[in-house]
Write an enzyme that holds these catalytic residues in place. Structure first.
Site, short mmCIF file in Angstrom:
data_model
loop_
_atom_site.label_atom_id
_atom_site.label_comp_id
_atom_site.label_asym_id
_atom_site.label_seq_id
_atom_site.Cartn_x
_atom_site.Cartn_y
_atom_site.Cartn_z
N GLY A 44 37.33 42.08 41.57
CA GLY A 44 37.61 42.98 40.34
C GLY A 44 37.69 42.06 39.06
O GLY A 44 38.56 42.69 38.37
N ALA A 45 36.68 41.29 38.82
CA ALA A 45 37.13 40.53 37.58
C ALA A 45 36.17 40.59 36.50
O ALA A 45 35.86 40.08 35.63
CB ALA A 45 36.65 39.09 38.08
N ASN A 46 35.32 41.85 36.79
CA ASN A 46 34.90 42.39 35.67
C ASN A 46 35.39 43.15 34.46
O ASN A 46 34.82 43.57 33.44
CB ASN A 46 33.37 43.13 36.10
CG ASN A 46 33.77 44.47 36.76
OD1 ASN A 46 34.01 44.14 37.88
ND2 ASN A 46 34.09 45.50 36.16
N GLY A 48 39.61 44.30 32.90
CA GLY A 48 40.95 44.04 32.80
C GLY A 48 41.78 42.90 33.23
O GLY A 48 41.34 41.81 32.81
N ILE A 49 42.73 42.97 34.16
CA ILE A 49 43.43 41.89 34.52
C ILE A 49 42.59 40.71 35.08
O ILE A 49 43.06 39.53 35.08
CB ILE A 49 44.66 42.15 35.28
CG1 ILE A 49 45.60 43.07 34.67
CG2 ILE A 49 45.36 41.11 35.78
CD1 ILE A 49 46.55 43.85 35.47
N GLY A 50 41.84 41.32 35.97
CA GLY A 50 41.05 40.39 36.73
C GLY A 50 39.91 39.33 35.79
O GLY A 50 39.78 38.30 36.13
N SER A 174 52.60 45.89 42.68
CA SER A 174 52.95 46.73 41.17
C SER A 174 54.45 46.99 41.33
O SER A 174 54.91 47.32 42.62
CB SER A 174 52.07 47.90 41.07
OG SER A 174 52.69 48.93 40.36
N TYR A 197 48.87 55.87 46.23
CA TYR A 197 48.74 54.36 45.25
C TYR A 197 50.03 53.54 45.60
O TYR A 197 49.86 52.25 45.63
CB TYR A 197 48.48 54.56 43.61
CG TYR A 197 48.50 53.52 43.09
CD1 TYR A 197 47.56 52.67 42.96
CD2 TYR A 197 49.45 53.28 42.07
CE1 TYR A 197 47.27 51.49 42.06
CE2 TYR A 197 49.40 52.15 41.43
CZ TYR A 197 48.30 51.25 41.20
OH TYR A 197 48.49 50.05 40.73
N1 LIG Z 1 47.08 48.32 34.63
C1 LIG Z 1 48.37 48.38 35.23
O1 LIG Z 1 49.40 48.83 34.35
C2 LIG Z 1 48.71 47.91 36.69
C3 LIG Z 1 50.04 47.80 37.07
C4 LIG Z 1 50.34 47.36 38.22
C5 LIG Z 1 49.18 46.90 39.04
N2 LIG Z 1 47.89 46.93 38.59
C6 LIG Z 1 46.96 46.19 39.47
O2 LIG Z 1 46.27 45.21 38.94
C7 LIG Z 1 44.85 45.21 39.24
C8 LIG Z 1 44.01 45.11 38.28
O3 LIG Z 1 43.91 46.35 37.70
P1 LIG Z 1 43.58 46.56 36.24
O4 LIG Z 1 44.66 47.46 35.52
O5 LIG Z 1 42.83 45.20 35.59
O6 LIG Z 1 42.40 47.54 36.29
P2 LIG Z 1 40.85 47.76 36.02
O7 LIG Z 1 40.53 47.26 34.70
O8 LIG Z 1 40.48 48.96 36.32
O9 LIG Z 1 40.12 46.69 37.06
C9 LIG Z 1 39.97 47.09 38.33
C10 LIG Z 1 38.88 46.28 38.84
O10 LIG Z 1 38.63 46.56 40.45
C11 LIG Z 1 37.45 46.79 40.53
N3 LIG Z 1 37.22 47.78 41.77
C12 LIG Z 1 37.57 48.68 42.04
N4 LIG Z 1 37.18 49.36 43.15
C13 LIG Z 1 36.69 48.41 43.82
C14 LIG Z 1 35.73 48.24 44.98
N5 LIG Z 1 35.47 49.06 45.89
N6 LIG Z 1 35.29 46.99 45.26
C15 LIG Z 1 35.33 45.93 44.52
N7 LIG Z 1 35.93 45.97 43.25
C16 LIG Z 1 36.37 47.15 42.94
C17 LIG Z 1 36.94 47.40 39.39
O11 LIG Z 1 35.40 47.51 39.40
P3 LIG Z 1 34.60 48.60 38.48
O12 LIG Z 1 34.60 48.14 37.09
O13 LIG Z 1 33.10 48.33 38.93
O14 LIG Z 1 35.31 49.80 38.79
C18 LIG Z 1 37.54 46.44 38.30
O15 LIG Z 1 36.86 45.29 38.21
C19 LIG Z 1 44.69 46.37 40.39
O16 LIG Z 1 45.06 45.92 41.83
C20 LIG Z 1 45.93 47.17 39.83
O17 LIG Z 1 46.51 48.06 40.97
C21 LIG Z 1 47.56 47.08 37.39
#
Ligand SMILES: NC(=O)c1ccc[n+]([C@@H]2O[C@H](COP(=O)([O-])OP(=O)(O)OC[C@H]3O[C@@H](n4cnc5c(N)ncnc54)[C@H](OP(=O)(O)O)[C@@H]3O)[C@@H](O)[C@H]2O)c1
Length: 326
Positions: A44-46, A48-50, A174, A197
């Site tokens: 998921g590196a494209n 947010g956090i990744g 989380s 979730y």
């Molecule tokens: N943001 C917060 O406040 C928060 C808080 C606690 C934990 N987290 C955790 O942090 C992690 C990163 O989340 P983020 O906040 O950076 O959100 P994000 O920007 O939505 O990033 C999520 C990434 O996961 C990818 N992804 C989703 N479904 C997938 C699949 N089936 N196969 C491969 N890749 C997939 C997405 O790809 P696409 O772009 O193609 O959809 C995107 O690159 C997650 O595990 C989330 O649960 C986040």
């Protein structure tokens, strides 16, 4: 009257700025550690956090593989990271964590290209998916993507990880896991989005505990973490399942949202810390938040549940089982 409003406005802005800067944006992490010669995979590196995690590893000289499901987004991210860092060893490989066959094919490609893996970051995730959504093999979407896909990924890459000295597996949980319980009959669906979730983030901690036990003596460090509340696209599906007004509400409360949340870069700092800091191997199997160890919930420390989850997961990734579960 106008002057008073302006003064109150300035005063509030300063308070909000300070609250964010010194509290809600979380712990800072600075390190000059270089990662030349190291191989890192970030799922998921494209975005947010990744994305921020992959960018940081690339700046430190690592060979970074962005594990993404969308070719266009992946190509764009690789191009930007290469341009920003000057590191040409930034590549992508396609993986859809909602399809166990895609995970297998991803691992096959990685193993044919590399003979070591220093850092695996299980970051990709979905939140707020409609309750009807299932993975390709018929599993509940949060459980399937956030956990089961990563369970298979980690296990298939273990031989590579084990033969790499001081390697690390870092998985994103989380703080929402504190309200989570195990719903053992929900892995094929029939669970609401909040329970789904939060459970998917609880099982990441149980998985990390059990994995640490199973890898005892191997030299591999396994940790999991809470990134904090981060301004990313993670809420993109929530409007579809909770309320179509959700994005409007977030925009109306934008100022508060900006104050009480971390930027994606700030949200990536605990992942980066867990992946590279020399202190972390002392805390093998631990849960981290704000670049520090933190006690997870009681449910996350249940060793029997961790073992039970592992055994069920092994069955669930077996093609003989999931071909009948659709
Ligand atoms: N943001 C917060 O406040 C928060 C808080 C606690 C934990 N987290 C955790 O942090 C992690 C990163 O989340 P983020 O906040 O950076 O959100 P994000 O920007 O939505 O990033 C999520 C990434 O996961 C990818 N992804 C989703 N479904 C997938 C699949 N089936 N196969 C491969 N890749 C997939 C997405 O790809 P696409 O772009 O193609 O959809 C995107 O690159 C997650 O595990 C989330 O649960 C986040």
């Amino acid at each position: 009257m106008f002057a008073e409003i302006v003064i109150y406005g300035i005063f509030l802005s300063i308070i909000f700025y300070l609250a964010n800067r010194f509290y809600f944006s979380g712990a800072r992490y600075e390190s000059n550690k270089q990662l030349n010669g190291k191989i890192a995979i970030v799922t998921g590196a494209n975005s947010g956090i990744g994305y921020e995690t992959a960018l940081d590893f690339a700046k430190r000289g690592a060979h970074v593989i962005l594990a993404c499901r969308d070719t266009v987004k992946a190509e764009k991210s690789v191009e930007i990271i290469r341009r920003q860092t000057g590191n040409e060893k930034v590549d992508y490989e396609i993986i859809d964590l909602a399809d166990l066959n895609s995970v297998k094919s991803f691992c096959g490609k990685i193993k044919s290209k590399f003979d070591r893996l220093d850092i695996l970051v299980n970051n990709a995730g979905v939140m707020g998916c409609p309750t009807t959504w299932r993975t390709k093999q018929g599993y509940e979407m949060h459980f399937g993507v956030n956990y089961l896909g990563h369970f298979l990924l980690t296990n298939l890459l273990l031989d590579l990880i084990k033969k790499t000295p001081q390697s690390r597996i870092v998985s994103l949980s989380s703080c929402i896991h504190y309200i989570a319980k195990m719903y053992w009959n929900s892995f094929n669906g029939g669970i609401n989005i909040m329970k789904g979730y939060s459970q998917s983030k609880l099982v990441i901690i149980l998985f990390t505990k059990e994995l640490t036990k199973r890898l005892d003596g191997s030299g591999v460090t396994c940790v999991c973490l809470n990134p904090g509340v981060v301004r990313t696209d993670i809420l993109r599906y929530t409007a579809k399942s909770v309320c179509f007004l959700f994005p409007i509400i977030v925009n109306l409360l934008y100022l508060l949202y900006m104050v009480f949340t971390k930027s994606p870069f700030e949200g990536a700092l605990t992942t980066i810390y867990c992946a590279i800091d020399d202190e972390v191997p002392k805390y093998n199997g631990y849960y981290f938040s704000d670049c520090n160890i933190k006690k997870p919930s009681k449910a996350a420390l249940n060793e029997q549940d961790a073992k039970r989850l592992w055994d069920i997961s092994v069955e669930m990734i077996d093609p003989k089982v999931y071909q009948y579960s659709n």
